[in-house]
Design an enzyme around this catalytic site. Structure first.
Site, short mmCIF file in Angstrom:
data_model
loop_
_atom_site.label_atom_id
_atom_site.label_comp_id
_atom_site.label_asym_id
_atom_site.label_seq_id
_atom_site.Cartn_x
_atom_site.Cartn_y
_atom_site.Cartn_z
CE LYS A 1 -69.37 -84.17 112.13
NZ LYS A 1 -69.81 -85.41 111.48
CG ASP B 1 -72.86 -85.04 113.44
OD1 ASP B 1 -72.50 -86.03 112.80
OD2 ASP B 1 -72.73 -84.98 114.69
P1 NDP Z 1 -79.72 -86.46 115.83
O1 NDP Z 1 -79.51 -85.15 116.48
O2 NDP Z 1 -80.78 -86.61 114.81
O3 NDP Z 1 -80.03 -87.56 116.95
C1 NDP Z 1 -79.11 -87.81 117.96
C2 NDP Z 1 -79.69 -88.85 118.90
O4 NDP Z 1 -78.69 -89.25 119.82
C3 NDP Z 1 -80.84 -88.30 119.74
O5 NDP Z 1 -81.69 -89.35 120.09
C4 NDP Z 1 -80.10 -87.77 120.95
O6 NDP Z 1 -80.90 -87.65 122.13
C5 NDP Z 1 -79.04 -88.82 121.14
N1 NDP Z 1 -77.87 -88.20 121.79
C6 NDP Z 1 -77.14 -87.17 121.32
N2 NDP Z 1 -76.16 -86.84 122.17
C7 NDP Z 1 -76.30 -87.68 123.21
C8 NDP Z 1 -75.60 -87.84 124.40
N3 NDP Z 1 -74.55 -87.06 124.71
N4 NDP Z 1 -76.00 -88.83 125.23
C9 NDP Z 1 -77.07 -89.63 124.93
N5 NDP Z 1 -77.78 -89.51 123.79
C10 NDP Z 1 -77.40 -88.56 122.95
O7 NDP Z 1 -78.31 -86.90 115.27
P2 NDP Z 1 -77.95 -88.02 114.19
O8 NDP Z 1 -78.93 -89.13 114.26
O9 NDP Z 1 -77.72 -87.34 112.91
O10 NDP Z 1 -76.53 -88.52 114.73
C11 NDP Z 1 -76.36 -89.65 115.58
C12 NDP Z 1 -74.95 -90.16 115.48
O11 NDP Z 1 -74.69 -90.55 114.12
C13 NDP Z 1 -73.85 -89.15 115.80
O12 NDP Z 1 -72.76 -89.84 116.38
C14 NDP Z 1 -73.44 -88.61 114.43
O13 NDP Z 1 -72.13 -88.10 114.45
C15 NDP Z 1 -73.53 -89.89 113.62
N6 NDP Z 1 -73.66 -89.73 112.17
C16 NDP Z 1 -74.65 -88.97 111.62
C17 NDP Z 1 -74.76 -88.88 110.25
C18 NDP Z 1 -75.86 -88.14 109.60
O14 NDP Z 1 -75.94 -88.19 108.36
N7 NDP Z 1 -76.75 -87.47 110.32
C19 NDP Z 1 -73.80 -89.54 109.36
C20 NDP Z 1 -72.85 -90.38 110.04
C21 NDP Z 1 -72.79 -90.44 111.40
P3 NDP Z 1 -81.42 -86.20 122.58
O15 NDP Z 1 -82.51 -85.85 121.62
O16 NDP Z 1 -81.88 -86.38 123.98
O17 NDP Z 1 -80.24 -85.27 122.49
O1 2IT Z 2 -70.55 -88.00 110.31
C1 2IT Z 2 -70.98 -87.87 109.14
O2 2IT Z 2 -70.54 -88.55 108.22
C2 2IT Z 2 -72.05 -86.90 108.91
N1 2IT Z 2 -72.52 -86.28 109.85
C3 2IT Z 2 -72.54 -86.64 107.51
C4 2IT Z 2 -71.60 -85.71 106.79
C5 2IT Z 2 -72.05 -85.26 105.43
O3 2IT Z 2 -71.33 -84.41 104.88
O4 2IT Z 2 -73.08 -85.70 104.92
#
Ligand code: NDP
Ligand code: 2IT
Length: 454
Positions: free
Chosen positions: A126, A166
Site C-alpha cells: 500500500k 484508493d
Molecule cells: P474515494 O476517494 O473514491 O471515496 C472516498 C469516500 O469516502 C468519499 O465519499 C469521501 O468523502 C469519504 N471519506 C474519505 N475519507 C473520509 C473520512 N476521513 N471521513 C469521512 N468520509 C471520508 O475512495 P474509494 O471509494 O476508492 O475508497 C473508499 C473505501 O474503500 C476506503 O476505505 C478504501 O480503502 C476502500 N477500498 C477501495 C478499493 C478501491 O478499489 N477503490 C478497494 C477496496 C477497498 P470526501 O469526498 O469528503 O473525502
Molecule cells: O484496498 C484495496 O484493495 C484497494 N484499494 C485496491 C487495490 C488494488 O490493487 O486494486
C-alpha cells in the site's frame, strides 16, 4: 488472549509507537489466529507472525511540487512493500491529508490477507501521500503525481510492485502516474491497475469493489435463503466503492436510502435510483462537488451535516434498514454506531471500506450473530479485478465486460466459500472474521515456509 498473542501485541506496540491503526489491524488478526497456533505450532517455531507484521520494505520520500501560484509545496510519499510470499506487492495508493505510516501499514497488512483470499498470485502493499487532491486544479494534481512518480518509479514494476487507486486516487491520478512512469522507464507495461480503457485498463475494474461487495453480501444472504430484493440499505461514502455498491444493490432490487461524504450525508426515503446515482457520479467524479448538492436537485431528500460533537454518526442511528454497506473509511462505525445498527435490527453488514468498524464494534456484530463481513473478504473484488487487469496486460488481451464480471462473481463466491469452510473447520460457524483471517493467512504462511527464512 494467549500469552503468545499478548507478547506479539506488546512488541508491535513498543516497536511501532503511535501506530494505532496498525496495532488495531494486527490485534484483530491475532485474535483470530490463536486457534491456528494451537493446532499448528510449527507456525510459531517459524516465527511466521513475527515476520508477517514486519514490512519487507518501507519507502518514504519527499514530494516537492509547484502549485498554480508558483509556490513550492512539499508532501510526503510512501510505499509499504509488506509481503511478497505469493506474488508481486499489490495494493492501492491513498492521497488524503490524514495519510501517515500507521494508516498505510494497517492497509498494507490487511492487503496481504485480502490478496491471498482472492485466489490470485498477489502479495500485499500500500502507499500514498498526505497530499489532498480536494480543491486542487487538474494541473496541480498532475504536477504532484509526476513528482510522486519520479521517486516511486524505481521501486515498482509489473513483476515487482503494482499500485492502484484508493481514497483520493481514481482514473485521473492513475493516468498522470502512468504517463510519468512510461516516460521515465521508456516502457509500456501493466505497472499500475485501474488504467483507462484505451491504454490497458480492464472493463469492470471501476465497478469491481462495489459490485464485489454486493455479490459477497448476496452470498451471505443466500445462506439464510434470502436475497437483496426489497431490502432497505444504508451506504456511507459517495466515492468509487459506494457508487458501484449503490448501482448493484439497485440492480438486484434493493433500495439505498443514504450516501455520505466527509461533510455529511443525504437521506432519500424514496431510494437512490439509477437516475439519481447518475447525478451523484457526475457530481463526484466530474464536478468534484459535495454530497449536499444532491438536495438542491432532489427536494425530497434531506441533508445532515456532520456534527463533530456527537460520539456517534446519525447515518447509522436515524434510519431503519436491513443491510449496511460502510464504504467511506476506517473506523467509521464505532461501538455506539454498532449498537445503534443492532438496535435498528439490521441483518447484514458488509464492509466496502477497509477496517470501517472498530474492534469493539466488530465484537458486537459477532456476538449478535448477524451476517457480518470484514472488508478484507467483502471488498476484495477491487484488487481481484486488478489481478485480472494484470493478466490481460501480460497476455496483451482485452476481456469483455461479461467475462470480467463473471470472473469477479466466481472469485467473490470462492472467497465466501473459503470463509464459510474455514470458520466451520475451526468450530466458529458463521464467523466470517475468523474465516477471512485464517483463510488468508494459511496460504501466505505456508508459502513463506516453503521459501526459507525470508
Ligand atoms: P474515494 O476517494 O473514491 O471515496 C472516498 C469516500 O469516502 C468519499 O465519499 C469521501 O468523502 C469519504 N471519506 C474519505 N475519507 C473520509 C473520512 N476521513 N471521513 C469521512 N468520509 C471520508 O475512495 P474509494 O471509494 O476508492 O475508497 C473508499 C473505501 O474503500 C476506503 O476505505 C478504501 O480503502 C476502500 N477500498 C477501495 C478499493 C478501491 O478499489 N477503490 C478497494 C477496496 C477497498 P470526501 O469526498 O469528503 O473525502
Ligand atoms: O484496498 C484495496 O484493495 C484497494 N484499494 C485496491 C487495490 C488494488 O490493487 O486494486
Amino acid at each position: 488472549m494467549s500469552e503468545y498473542s499478548k507478547e506479539i501485541i506488546q512488541t508491535v506496540k513498543e516497536k511501532n509507537q503511535n501506530e494505532v491503526e496498525f496495532l488495531q489491524a494486527v490485534t484483530e488478526v491475532m485474535e483470530s489466529l490463536e486457534v491456528v497456533f494451537d493446532k499448528y505450532p510449527h507456525y510459531k517455531t517459524h516465527k511466521i507472525l513475527e515476520r508477517i507484521i514486519e514490512p519487507e520494505r518501507v519507502i518514504m520520500f519527499r514530494v516537492p511540487w509547484f502549485d498554480d501560484q508558483g509556490n513550492v509545496q512539499i508532501n510526503r510519499g510512501f510505499r509499504i512493500e509488506m509481503n511478497s510470499a505469493i506474488g508481486p506487492y499489490k495494493g492501492g495508493l491513498r492521497f488524503h491529508p490524514s495519510v501517515n505510516l500507521s494508516i498505510l501499514k494497517f492497509l498494507a497488512f490487511e492487503q496481504v490477507f485480502k490478496n491471498s483470499l482472492t485466489t490470485l498470485p498477489m502479495g500485499g502493499g500500500k502507499g500514498g501521500s498526505d497530499f489532498d487532491p480536494k480543491g486542487k486544479s487538474d494541473n496541480e494534481v498532475m504536477r504532484f503525481c509526476q513528482s510522486f512518480m519520479i521517486e516511486l518509479f524505481r521501486h515498482i514494476g509489473p513483476n515487482t510492485d503494482v499500485p492502484a487507486g484508493d481514497i483520493g486516487v481514481g482514473g485521473r491520478e492513475i493516468g498522470y502516474l502512468f504517463g510519468q512512469y512510461k516516460r521515465l522507464k521508456n516502457e509500456f507495461t501493466g505497472v499500475l491497475t485501474g488504467k483507462g480503457l484505451n491504454w490497458g485498463g480492464s472493463l469492470i475494474r471501476p465497478e469491481a469493489t462495489g459490485y464485489g461487495n454486493v455479490y459477497f453480501a448476496s452470498e451471505m444472504l443466500a445462506t439464510k435463503g434470502e436475497t437483496l430484493e426489497g431490502k432497505t440499505c444504508l451506504v456511507s461514502g459517495s466515492g468509487n466503492v459506494a457508487q458501484y455498491a449503490v448501482e448493484k444493490i439497485s440492480q438486484l432490487g434493493g433500495k439505498v436510502i443514504t450516501m455520505s461524504d466527509s461533510n455529511g450525508y443525504i437521506y432519500d426515503e424514496k431510494g437512490i435510483n439509477a437516475e439519481k446515482l447518475g447525478f451523484i457520479m457526475d457530481l463526484k467524479n466530474k464536478k468534484r462537488g459535495r454530497i449536499k448538492e444532491y438536495t438542491d436537485k432532489y427536494k425530497e431528500a434531506i441533508y445532515f451535516p456532520i456534527d463533530t460533537k456527537l460520539n456517534y454518526n446519525p447515518l447509522w442511528k436515524n434510519h431503519k434498514a436491513d443491510c449496511v454497506f460502510p464504504s467511506a473509511t476506517q473506523n467509521e462505525i464505532n461501538e455506539t454506531d454498532a449498537k445503534n445498527i443492532l438496535t435498528n435490527k439490521v441483518k447484514l453488514v458488509s464492509e466496502g471500506a477497509n477496517m470501517p468498524t472498530t474492534i469493539d464494534g466488530v465484537n458486537l456484530f459477532l456476538d449478535a450473530g448477524i451476517l457480518y463481513a470484514p472488508g478484507k473478504a467483502s471488498n476484495a473484488g477491487g484488487v481481484a479485478t486488478s489481478g485480472l487487469e494484470m493478466s490481460q496486460n501480460s497476455g496483451r488481451l482485452s476481456w469483455t465486460r461479461e467475462e470480467v464480471d463473471n470472473r469477479l462473481r466466481i472469485i467473490m463466491k470462492s472467497i465466501h466459500k473459503t470463509c464459510v469452510n474455514v470458520s466451520n473447520q475451526f468450530g466458529k460457524k458463521g464467523n466470517y472474521v475468523i474465516g477471512a483471517n485464517i483463510g488468508g493467512f494459511l496460504k501466505v504462511a505456508d508459502s513463506m515456509i516453503d521459501q526459507g527464512l525470508v
